[in-house]
Scaffold this motif. Structure first.
Motif, mmCIF file in Angstrom:
data_model
loop_
_atom_site.group_PDB
_atom_site.id
_atom_site.type_symbol
_atom_site.label_atom_id
_atom_site.label_comp_id
_atom_site.label_asym_id
_atom_site.label_seq_id
_atom_site.Cartn_x
_atom_site.Cartn_y
_atom_site.Cartn_z
ATOM 1 N N LEU A 1 -58.065 10.715 52.065
ATOM 2 C CA LEU A 1 -59.485 10.959 52.295
ATOM 3 C C LEU A 1 -59.844 10.421 53.676
ATOM 4 O O LEU A 1 -59.343 9.365 54.084
ATOM 5 N N SER B 1 -61.973 19.844 52.292
ATOM 6 C CA SER B 1 -61.299 20.778 51.382
ATOM 7 C C SER B 1 -60.502 19.986 50.353
ATOM 8 O O SER B 1 -59.418 19.493 50.641
ATOM 9 N N TYR B 2 -61.073 19.865 49.147
ATOM 10 C CA TYR B 2 -60.398 19.157 48.051
ATOM 11 C C TYR B 2 -60.600 19.920 46.751
ATOM 12 O O TYR B 2 -61.721 20.340 46.468
ATOM 13 N N PRO B 3 -59.534 20.099 45.959
ATOM 14 C CA PRO B 3 -58.140 19.707 46.170
ATOM 15 C C PRO B 3 -57.605 20.233 47.502
ATOM 16 O O PRO B 3 -57.929 21.353 47.909
ATOM 17 N N HIS B 4 -56.752 19.413 48.115
ATOM 18 C CA HIS B 4 -56.451 19.589 49.525
ATOM 19 C C HIS B 4 -55.110 20.279 49.768
ATOM 20 O O HIS B 4 -54.112 19.945 49.143
ATOM 21 N N SER C 1 -52.332 17.978 48.630
ATOM 22 C CA SER C 1 -52.581 18.064 47.183
ATOM 23 C C SER C 1 -53.532 16.985 46.680
ATOM 24 O O SER C 1 -53.704 16.820 45.473
ATOM 25 N N ALA C 2 -54.165 16.237 47.573
ATOM 26 C CA ALA C 2 -55.083 15.185 47.164
ATOM 27 C C ALA C 2 -56.340 15.776 46.535
ATOM 28 O O ALA C 2 -56.743 16.901 46.850
ATOM 29 N N ILE C 3 -56.953 14.996 45.639
ATOM 30 C CA ILE C 3 -58.241 15.355 45.073
ATOM 31 C C ILE C 3 -59.265 14.310 45.499
ATOM 32 O O ILE C 3 -58.908 13.202 45.902
ATOM 33 N N ALA C 4 -60.555 14.674 45.422
ATOM 34 C CA ALA C 4 -61.621 13.761 45.830
ATOM 35 C C ALA C 4 -62.598 13.577 44.682
ATOM 36 O O ALA C 4 -62.962 14.541 44.013
ATOM 37 N N HIS D 1 -67.322 23.024 52.734
ATOM 38 C CA HIS D 1 -66.256 22.661 51.802
ATOM 39 C C HIS D 1 -65.458 23.903 51.423
ATOM 40 O O HIS D 1 -65.982 24.841 50.819
ATOM 41 N N TRP E 1 -64.213 11.407 38.500
ATOM 42 C CA TRP E 1 -65.056 12.169 39.413
ATOM 43 C C TRP E 1 -66.448 12.400 38.869
ATOM 44 O O TRP E 1 -67.419 12.519 39.617
ATOM 45 N N THR F 1 -53.230 21.692 43.017
ATOM 46 C CA THR F 1 -52.728 22.721 43.938
ATOM 47 C C THR F 1 -51.353 23.232 43.517
ATOM 48 O O THR F 1 -50.801 22.831 42.491
#
Length: 415
Positions: free
Chosen positions: A152, A172-175, A179-182, A203, A218, A348
């Motif tokens: 992040l 942009s998440y999931p990235h 493959s990262a999520i926020a 986004h 989340w 992803t």
């Protein structure tokens, strides 16, 4: 012949270089296992194909399609968002059809940037985000993504002089590629930051459905956020059907935010080139003005197929997610068996792998030699930005047995 200076930053394309490397490997007799492109190998659902097929026989669908003729699709998109995220959307003013989300990210800078203005982009990030800024004669400030920060960006690291000249931030998440999520708390921080500095918050959201299992906190309200910009007691949203948040859940008034969704990943419709922008009405209208100068809309039959996808049975989405989760598990297990300990991604269709120390500063050479010697093609991390160096991205676009074969070849290459 003289060409515009804005083309100069577009001349270097590591993915074109990889395509040449793949062609050389094929010519040398290698059996190619291509894990370099994130293009789903799964088919679109039968009811989607049927809706398009029926349209072909309707002569009223054969002409130009102007904006007013897209209302049915815009309404389906708005309803989909409301059902998935609990967000009310006006299909007349807050939705715009796109030729995939890539069109949106590439064209929006033309509506926002004057020459020399900055866009704040993720590094590493998807290449079209940078391409659109270059076409608008803008400047890029790369927000470095590091493993220790869960990939992040740290907004406090952005210099004040850059912020003073910035007009947009792209997340942009999931990235892709990490493959990262926020969590929602991060998006709330981003919204508050962009409100404070008068930035459009963009986004790119193609992987909303490609999420594997529970992803944590989340949905917690903003009291979980460490940011001093976020007041406690933020909104909670009713019964969302998504495992990851939309930016609009952090900005339900759509004060600064626009989100891009594509049917390429969730519905395996990459070749049909259909997506949409959703969010702030002024941003939607500005993007619509740019789009009107470039093209009409897609063939109406494609939009009919997209409506069928958004409003019809969603079993195909669940099946695709299960397929990619099975592939992820098989590929990760195989990598671990050869001593390459890569974290298991939560979302992803990609594996973002830190390269062995011998290749830690040359991901391009690693991928070039890998495909040359083994036929396994991957994407070098450097192709996604300076902070991507030292990594390689594998796309899970084959069935587990072929993915395991790829890892066997990688093991031979490494040893």
């Amino acid at each position: 012949m003289q060409f515009a200076k804005r083309l100069q930053p577009l001349q270097s394309n590591v993915f074109a270089d990889m395509d040449r490397a793949k062609a050389i490997a094929l010519a040398a007799g290698q059996q190619l296992i291509d894990l370099s492109l994130g293009s789903s190998d799964l088919p679109a659902e039968a009811h989607v194909i049927e809706a398009i097929a029926q349209s072909l026989h309707d002569r009223s669908t054969h002409g130009y399609l102007l904006f007013n003729g897209t209302f049915g699709f815009r309404e389906a998109a708005a309803n989909w968002y409301e059902q998935k995220f609990g967000i009310k959307v006006d299909p007349q003013t807050e939705v715009l059809p796109l030729i995939g989300s890539q069109e949106g990210t590439a064209h929006l800078p033309l509506a926002l940037l004057n020459p020399g203005d900055f866009a704040l982009l993720l590094d590493p990030g998807y290449p079209s985000h940078a391409g659109g800024v270059y076409l608008a004669s803008g400047q890029i400030y790369p927000m470095a993504l590091r493993a220790e920060n869960a990939f992040l960006p740290v907004f406090a690291d952005i210099p004040a002089p850059v912020l003073a000249q910035s007009r947009m931030m792209v997340l942009s998440y999931p990235h892709n590629p990490t493959s990262a999520i926020a969590p929602l708390s991060f998006f709330q921080e981003a919204v508050a930051f962009c409100q404070q500095y008068n930035l459009a918050l963009v986004h790119d959201f193609p992987y909303v459905d490609l999420v594997f299992g529970e992803t944590g906190d989340w949905a917690m309200n903003s009291s979980q956020s460490p940011s001093p910009l976020i007041p406690r007691g933020g909104p909670e949203f009713p019964n969302p059907q998504s495992l990851v948040p939309s930016i609009l859940q952090a900005d339900p008034e759509k004060s600064v935010s626009i989100e891009f969704f594509t049917l390429s990943k969730s519905y395996n419709m990459g070749g049909f080139r259909i997506g949409y922008a959703i969010g702030n009405a002024e941003l939607i209208n500005a993007l619509r003005q740019v789009k009107a100068a470039v093209d009409f809309n897609q063939y109406r039959g494609i939009l009919n197929g997209a409506i069928a996808a958004l409003t019809g049975p969603q079993a195909g989405v669940k099946s695709a997610v299960a397929t990619f989760q099975q592939r992820r598990d098989a590929f990760i297990t195989a990598l671990h068996s050869i001593g390459w300990n890569v974290p298991t991604p939560k979302a992803t269709m990609y594996i973002w792998a830190k390269l062995p120390s011998a290749w830690s500063q040359n991901s391009i050479e690693f991928c070039t030699q890998l495909v040359k010697q083994t036929g396994v093609a991957a994407s070098p991390g450097a192709g996604f930005g300076k902070s991507g160096e030292g990594y390689v991205r594998f796309a899970l676009v084959h069935e587990p047995p072929l993915l395991e074969t790829a890892v066997e070849r990688i093991a031979q290459f490494l040893h």
